[in-house]
Design a protein around this motif. Sequence first.
Motif: not given
Length: 207
Positions: A169-173, A180-190, A83-86, A192-197
Amino acid sequence: MSVVDALVGELRELVFRGDLAAGTRVSEAALAERFQVARPSVRAALQALVQSGLLYREPNRSVYVPRLGPEDVRDLFAVRTLLEVDAVHTLARRGIRPAPAMRALRQLEALTDDDGWHEVVAHDLALHRALVDGVGSPRMSRVYAGITDEIRLCITQLRFSYQSPRQIAEEHRELVEEVCSGDADRAVAACRGHLEASERILLTGHA
């Protein structure tokens, strides 16, 4: 707010604060006495929490607070990740910057080491839910809302190593900035990395 809604809110906080610990049996009579409400109201509140996964009810047995384990973590995070990645992919691709997510981030950043873990978890999940809600899909929001209580209970019960509110808070920022960068690939990678950690910490107790 109805009596049942108020009671649901009170019981949720008791569970998340640890006042109703894993394995605790919940008595209708005791709750009716404690909160000075009718037993049908207590029964309705308990049923609502059973439906949300915050309480369990076995056939012909009383309601109790479940004890979540590794398999619950893996299952919840599998659904959560889908859900979150999508959601973050959609937000970044469409250039959406959901204001509620930014407010939740500011509230998370305002927490100090004196604030309780239950408050950290509440603001953490409020931010993630705001990202999902930002897509504007009532059905996606409804599905995510349906697992939020279990996710919060899971994090509350299985936190082995404490991270300071500032670090969280830093991780969530970082996550929000990628969305907010507008780069969908970077957003998805971030995302996934956050949830996997997060899942790894819950399963092993360390980053």
